[in-house]
Design a protein around this motif. Structure first.
Motif, PDB file in Angstrom:
ATOM      1  N   SER A  68       0.834  -1.210   0.000  1.00 55.10           N
ATOM      2  CA  SER A  68       0.000   0.000   0.000  1.00 55.10           C
ATOM      3  C   SER A  68       0.863   1.251   0.000  1.00 55.10           C
ATOM      4  O   SER A  68       0.599   2.203  -0.745  1.00 55.10           O
ATOM      5  CB  SER A  68      -0.919   0.016   1.223  1.00 55.10           C
ATOM      6  N   ALA A  69       1.893   1.249   0.833  1.00 55.52           N
ATOM      7  CA  ALA A  69       2.801   2.398   0.886  1.00 55.52           C
ATOM      8  C   ALA A  69       3.545   2.558  -0.437  1.00 55.52           C
ATOM      9  O   ALA A  69       3.682   3.669  -0.956  1.00 55.52           O
ATOM     10  CB  ALA A  69       3.779   2.232   2.047  1.00 55.52           C
ATOM     11  N   TYR A  70       4.019   1.452  -0.989  1.00 56.70           N
ATOM     12  CA  TYR A  70       4.742   1.475  -2.259  1.00 56.70           C
ATOM     13  C   TYR A  70       3.862   2.051  -3.365  1.00 56.70           C
ATOM     14  O   TYR A  70       4.298   2.906  -4.141  1.00 56.70           O
ATOM     15  CB  TYR A  70       5.184   0.058  -2.614  1.00 56.70           C
ATOM     16  N   LEU A  71       2.608   1.599  -3.421  1.00 52.84           N
ATOM     17  CA  LEU A  71       1.687   2.069  -4.463  1.00 52.84           C
ATOM     18  C   LEU A  71       1.417   3.556  -4.361  1.00 52.84           C
ATOM     19  O   LEU A  71       1.413   4.263  -5.374  1.00 52.84           O
ATOM     20  CB  LEU A  71       0.367   1.300  -4.389  1.00 52.84           C
ATOM     21  N   VAL A  72       1.161   4.038  -3.149  1.00 58.29           N
ATOM     22  CA  VAL A  72       0.812   5.457  -3.027  1.00 58.29           C
ATOM     23  C   VAL A  72       2.024   6.342  -3.303  1.00 58.29           C
ATOM     24  O   VAL A  72       1.882   7.402  -3.920  1.00 58.29           O
ATOM     25  CB  VAL A  72       0.133   5.783  -1.671  1.00 58.29           C
ATOM     26  N   ILE A  73       3.209   5.909  -2.902  1.00 56.00           N
ATOM     27  CA  ILE A  73       4.412   6.691  -3.221  1.00 56.00           C
ATOM     28  C   ILE A  73       4.628   6.688  -4.734  1.00 56.00           C
ATOM     29  O   ILE A  73       4.950   7.713  -5.334  1.00 56.00           O
ATOM     30  CB  ILE A  73       5.653   6.143  -2.475  1.00 56.00           C
ATOM     31  N   ALA A  88      -3.815   0.977   9.571  1.00 49.65           N
ATOM     32  CA  ALA A  88      -3.407   2.385   9.692  1.00 49.65           C
ATOM     33  C   ALA A  88      -2.626   2.827   8.462  1.00 49.65           C
ATOM     34  O   ALA A  88      -2.821   3.944   7.949  1.00 49.65           O
ATOM     35  CB  ALA A  88      -2.578   2.585  10.965  1.00 49.65           C
ATOM     36  N   VAL A  89      -1.758   1.963   7.965  1.00 46.36           N
ATOM     37  CA  VAL A  89      -0.979   2.285   6.769  1.00 46.36           C
ATOM     38  C   VAL A  89      -1.899   2.397   5.558  1.00 46.36           C
ATOM     39  O   VAL A  89      -1.773   3.334   4.752  1.00 46.36           O
ATOM     40  CB  VAL A  89       0.128   1.235   6.524  1.00 46.36           C
ATOM     41  N   ILE A  90      -2.817   1.464   5.417  1.00 50.44           N
ATOM     42  CA  ILE A  90      -3.756   1.507   4.288  1.00 50.44           C
ATOM     43  C   ILE A  90      -4.593   2.783   4.349  1.00 50.44           C
ATOM     44  O   ILE A  90      -4.804   3.449   3.329  1.00 50.44           O
ATOM     45  CB  ILE A  90      -4.642   0.243   4.266  1.00 50.44           C
ATOM     46  N   GLY A  91      -5.071   3.138   5.542  1.00 51.85           N
ATOM     47  CA  GLY A  91      -5.838   4.381   5.695  1.00 51.85           C
ATOM     48  C   GLY A  91      -5.025   5.601   5.312  1.00 51.85           C
ATOM     49  O   GLY A  91      -5.511   6.505   4.612  1.00 51.85           O
ATOM     50  N   ALA A  92      -3.763   5.651   5.746  1.00 45.37           N
ATOM     51  CA  ALA A  92      -2.885   6.772   5.381  1.00 45.37           C
ATOM     52  C   ALA A  92      -2.637   6.788   3.877  1.00 45.37           C
ATOM     53  O   ALA A  92      -2.619   7.858   3.252  1.00 45.37           O
ATOM     54  CB  ALA A  92      -1.567   6.673   6.145  1.00 45.37           C
ATOM     55  N   ALA A  93      -2.474   5.599   3.273  1.00 47.46           N
ATOM     56  CA  ALA A  93      -2.245   5.523   1.836  1.00 47.46           C
ATOM     57  C   ALA A  93      -3.462   6.031   1.063  1.00 47.46           C
ATOM     58  O   ALA A  93      -3.318   6.763   0.074  1.00 47.46           O
ATOM     59  CB  ALA A  93      -1.905   4.082   1.421  1.00 47.46           C
TER      60      ALA A  93
END
Length: 180
Positions: free
Chosen positions: A23-28, A152-157
């Motif tokens: 999720s973090a990789y995708l949003v970045i 939490a990471v998915i929500g932030a993403a």
């Protein structure tokens, strides 16, 4: 992970860590390429597939990111075990991102027409994406309640994605005649 968190418990953390890292990789990736580097992509469009074809093939890229993140999470757990922490995750993610980014851009550049700037843009974006993913994965792997952390990471993403769409449309709009 604690020293007693081996076997099944440690493996059970791999899925939420992989999902969070992905999720973090995708949003970045979205923020870098669709927002901040959008003008570069437009300036070099003669090298790429037509926009609709690129859009159609995005799932292949996302699948490759998922595989990469799953392997990165496994490596973090396997190599560091109970010694894993956020700085080690960030550092390992950075090293993995730089090595893979340089490797794939050089291989691609050797066989396809690409703008020379891609030799810098692709490894730099891979470095940033992988560093963030490594940090996120280590945070999920070492903490309690891994699915809560992944959530939490998915929500932030999702929030960053929405912000990116807003920024993209306000500051870097794509002319209507270039959408499809």
């Amino acid at each position: 992970m604690t020293s007693h968190d081996t076997g099944q418990g440690a493996r059970a953390r791999l899925l939420p860590a992989s999902v969070a890292g992905w999720s973090a990789y995708l949003v970045i990736d979205f923020l870098l390429h669709a927002v901040f580097l959008a003008q570069w992509w437009r300036a070099t469009e003669s090298y790429w597939l037509p926009p609709f074809e690129l859009l159609r093939r995005i799932p292949f890229g996302y699948a490759s990111f998922a595989i990469y993140c799953a392997v990165l999470a496994w490596l973090l757990r396997r190599l560091y075990g109970d010694r894993l922490n956020l700085p080690r995750g960030l550092r390992f993610g950075a090293m993995a991102g730089l090595v893979s980014g340089l490797g794939y851009v050089l291989a691609t550049y050797s066989a396809f027409h690409m703008p020379p700037a891609a030799l810098a843009v692709w490894p730099a974006s891979s470095l940033l994406e992988s560093t963030v993913a490594g940090g996120v994965m280590s945070w999920v792997l070492v903490g309690g309640r891994p699915w809560r952390r992944a959530g939490a990471v998915i929500g932030a993403a999702v929030a960053l994605f929405i912000l990116g769409v807003i920024l993209q449309n306000i500051f870097f709009p794509t002319p209507a005649d270039r959408l499809l």
